[in-house]
Design an enzyme around this catalytic site. Structure first.
Site, short mmCIF file in Angstrom:
data_model
loop_
_atom_site.label_atom_id
_atom_site.label_comp_id
_atom_site.label_asym_id
_atom_site.label_seq_id
_atom_site.Cartn_x
_atom_site.Cartn_y
_atom_site.Cartn_z
CG HIS A 1 20.77 6.32 49.76
ND1 HIS A 1 20.96 7.20 50.78
CD2 HIS A 1 20.25 7.05 48.73
CE1 HIS A 1 20.59 8.41 50.40
NE2 HIS A 1 20.15 8.34 49.15
NE ARG A 40 19.36 12.68 52.46
CZ ARG A 40 19.36 12.47 51.14
NH1 ARG A 40 18.69 11.44 50.62
NH2 ARG A 40 20.03 13.25 50.33
NE ARG A 49 7.41 22.51 55.79
CZ ARG A 49 8.64 22.93 55.57
NH1 ARG A 49 9.37 23.36 56.58
NH2 ARG A 49 9.17 22.93 54.36
CG ASP A 77 16.73 3.81 48.40
OD1 ASP A 77 17.53 2.87 48.17
OD2 ASP A 77 16.86 4.94 47.90
N GLY A 103 6.73 17.36 46.65
CA GLY A 103 7.55 18.27 45.85
C GLY A 103 7.81 17.68 44.48
NE ARG A 104 13.10 19.48 43.38
CZ ARG A 104 13.60 20.45 44.14
NH1 ARG A 104 13.64 21.69 43.69
NH2 ARG A 104 14.11 20.19 45.33
CB ILE A 105 10.89 13.09 44.18
CG1 ILE A 105 12.26 13.61 43.75
CG2 ILE A 105 10.83 11.57 44.06
CD1 ILE A 105 13.41 13.21 44.67
CD GLU A 119 21.41 5.92 53.96
OE1 GLU A 119 22.27 6.35 53.16
OE2 GLU A 119 20.20 6.09 53.82
P1 NAP Z 1 11.26 19.15 47.15
O1 NAP Z 1 10.79 19.41 45.76
O2 NAP Z 1 11.90 20.23 47.92
O3 NAP Z 1 9.98 18.60 47.98
C1 NAP Z 1 10.00 18.44 49.36
C2 NAP Z 1 8.58 18.18 49.84
O4 NAP Z 1 8.63 17.88 51.24
C3 NAP Z 1 7.64 19.36 49.67
O5 NAP Z 1 6.37 18.91 49.28
C4 NAP Z 1 7.58 19.96 51.06
O6 NAP Z 1 6.36 20.65 51.24
C5 NAP Z 1 7.67 18.71 51.91
N1 NAP Z 1 8.14 18.98 53.27
C6 NAP Z 1 9.28 19.63 53.63
N2 NAP Z 1 9.34 19.72 54.97
C7 NAP Z 1 8.22 19.13 55.46
C8 NAP Z 1 7.71 18.92 56.77
N3 NAP Z 1 8.36 19.35 57.87
N4 NAP Z 1 6.52 18.27 56.91
C9 NAP Z 1 5.85 17.85 55.82
N5 NAP Z 1 6.29 18.01 54.54
C10 NAP Z 1 7.45 18.65 54.38
O7 NAP Z 1 12.28 17.93 47.18
P2 NAP Z 1 12.43 16.72 46.15
O8 NAP Z 1 13.26 17.12 45.01
O9 NAP Z 1 11.08 16.13 45.92
O10 NAP Z 1 13.32 15.72 47.06
C11 NAP Z 1 12.86 15.29 48.32
C12 NAP Z 1 13.94 14.56 49.08
O11 NAP Z 1 14.08 13.24 48.58
C13 NAP Z 1 15.37 15.12 49.00
O12 NAP Z 1 15.54 16.23 49.84
C14 NAP Z 1 16.20 13.92 49.43
O13 NAP Z 1 16.40 13.92 50.82
C15 NAP Z 1 15.34 12.73 49.02
N6 NAP Z 1 15.94 11.96 47.93
C16 NAP Z 1 16.30 10.67 48.12
C17 NAP Z 1 16.86 9.94 47.08
C18 NAP Z 1 17.24 8.51 47.25
O14 NAP Z 1 18.17 8.08 46.59
N7 NAP Z 1 16.55 7.75 48.07
C19 NAP Z 1 17.08 10.54 45.86
C20 NAP Z 1 16.70 11.86 45.69
C21 NAP Z 1 16.13 12.56 46.74
P3 NAP Z 1 6.21 21.88 52.30
O15 NAP Z 1 7.45 22.72 52.15
O16 NAP Z 1 4.94 22.54 51.90
O17 NAP Z 1 6.12 21.25 53.65
C1 8YV Z 2 22.15 10.22 46.01
C2 8YV Z 2 20.09 11.35 47.04
O1 8YV Z 2 22.34 8.90 46.43
O2 8YV Z 2 19.80 13.14 45.55
C3 8YV Z 2 19.72 12.75 46.71
O3 8YV Z 2 19.30 13.46 47.62
O4 8YV Z 2 19.88 10.89 48.11
C4 8YV Z 2 20.69 10.46 46.01
O5 8YV Z 2 20.30 10.81 44.74
C5 8YV Z 2 23.10 10.99 46.81
O6 8YV Z 2 22.75 12.26 47.14
C6 8YV Z 2 24.43 10.97 46.12
O7 8YV Z 2 25.32 11.77 46.74
#
Ligand code: NAP
Ligand code: 8YV
Length: 330
Positions: free
Chosen positions: A280, A233, A176, A257, A153-155, A262
């Site tokens: 995280h 996550r 998917r 991370d 997705g975006r990230i 957590e």
């Molecule tokens: P996004 O743009 O919604 O992208 C999500 C991706 O995951 C899409 O490519 C989606 O494709 C895929 N996906 C969803 N369900 C799936 C499944 N069951 N099997 C396989 N692929 C699947 O989200 P984003 O903005 O990139 O962010 C992603 C996630 O990163 C967030 O939801 C958050 O939990 C995590 N995050 C963590 C941090 C951190 O601090 N570590 C920070 C920011 C975000 P399909 O729908 O085609 O399957």
């Molecule tokens: C933050 C994140 O730590 O954006 C997310 O999904 O996991 C992190 O950027 C968290 O959500 C802050 O509340």
């Protein structure tokens, strides 16, 4: 009449000042008698500011009959009971895009730290081992590595672009839905992608739909020379299976991370030299956190002044369209 807002979890001073432009703020943590407060003031609260960890507890949600907006700090919203909000036409906003680059940088940082054994060699230099015992053993190059992305997705796309531009990586992805518009190979089986990869980078949402997608079969397929990176996550990876795979040498290394419970991290992971751990902090830079905070408050303030929001989650967009008179996306 001034709008009233319930703040769940901590916010920055800047966010407080921005929210105060249009809201009287009640901080949940500062309320001594929550049931009494809810009985008295719950009906007057129209907005909640929360974060990706605290969400909105169900008992609080039930005590806010006139809630219209939940503005979340973070892009992931697996901690929020979305069906309960949708049922009541309450809009949930999040903070997509503004954090892509720093989360991607965190993934790359852990990949480099793993492949170049940053922690071992930092200790080697600091401890005097270099002087006593000479050079540390060679490490592995990330150049031209094959990286399997679980999530594009975006990230995920930001990570893939950086990996190609910086290290000439061969990028595969598993989701998917295939994205023929992207210049990467879609692999419909996660196990097959792991078999072909030097690294698997996890960057899907959390929640039940992705729970334990990375299981012992996927970890064994990634193999003794493979590295798992998780910036999504903790719930997406079966942590017990991960510990076992690392202990048995079925998986080479990991960069994590996020964790299942957590802020608790299994001691076994803390004890392993081939694991890089972060608390995280994927988006935790001053610049990105400020951009996230600004988006939280812009959503709140636009709602207060114009009944609009900037970044609703997809689940809310359909009822917002049906209720267009009341809700608009800016
Ligand atoms: P996004 O743009 O919604 O992208 C999500 C991706 O995951 C899409 O490519 C989606 O494709 C895929 N996906 C969803 N369900 C799936 C499944 N069951 N099997 C396989 N692929 C699947 O989200 P984003 O903005 O990139 O962010 C992603 C996630 O990163 C967030 O939801 C958050 O939990 C995590 N995050 C963590 C941090 C951190 O601090 N570590 C920070 C920011 C975000 P399909 O729908 O085609 O399957
Ligand atoms: C933050 C994140 O730590 O954006 C997310 O999904 O996991 C992190 O950027 C968290 O959500 C802050 O509340």
């Amino acid at each position: 009449m001034q709008h009233q807002l319930l703040q769940i979890g901590a916010v920055t001073q800047r966010m407080t000042e921005q929210m105060q432009q249009h809201y009287r703020i009640h901080v949940l943590n500062d309320i001594d008698d929550v049931p009494a407060f809810m009985a008295d003031t719950g009906k007057d609260i129209s907005a909640v500011a929360t974060n990706g960890h605290d969400g909105v507890p169900d008992d609080i949600l039930q005590a806010l009959p006139n809630l219209k907006l939940v503005s979340g700090y973070g892009v992931g919203y697996d901690a929020v009971n979305v069906p309960a909000l949708v049922e009541r036409n309450i809009v949930l906003t999040h903070t997509p895009d503004v954090l892509n680059k720093d989360v991607a940088n965190t993934a790359l940082m852990m990949m480099l730290a793993s492949s170049r054994q940053l922690l071992r060699d930092d200790a080697w230099a600091r401890s005097g081992n270099w002087e006593k015992n000479g050079n540390s053993p060679l490490t592995r190059s990330i150049e031209n590595a094959t990286v399997g992305m679980l999530g594009m997705g975006r990230i995920g796309q930001c990570i893939a672009e950086k990996l190609q531009a910086a290290f000439d990586c061969n990028v595969l992805y598993h989701t998917r839905n295939a994205r023929p518009d992207l210049p990467y190979q879609h692999v419909s089986s996660l196990v097959e992608m792991a078999e072909q990869s030097d690294y698997v980078v996890v960057i899907t949402p959390g929640g039940t739909a992705t729970k334990h997608l990375v299981n012992s079969e996927v970890l064994s397929a990634l193999g003794p020379n493979g590295t798992l990176i998780n910036v999504a996550r903790g719930s997406v990876v079966d942590e017990a299976a991960l510990v076992e795979a690392l202990q048995q040498g079925k998986l080479g290394a990991a960069g994590l991370d996020v964790f299942e419970q957590e802020p608790s991290i299994p001691q076994a992971l803390c004890d392993m030299p081939n694991v890089v751990l972060l608390p995280h902090v994927g988006s935790a830079t001053i610049e990105t956190r400020q951009a996230m905070g600004d988006l939280v408050t812009e959503n709140l303030n636009l709602f207060a002044t114009a009944n609009k929001v900037i970044s609703p989650v997809p689940e809310c967009q359909s009822f917002m369209q049906h209720n267009g008179k009341h809700w608009q996306q800016a």
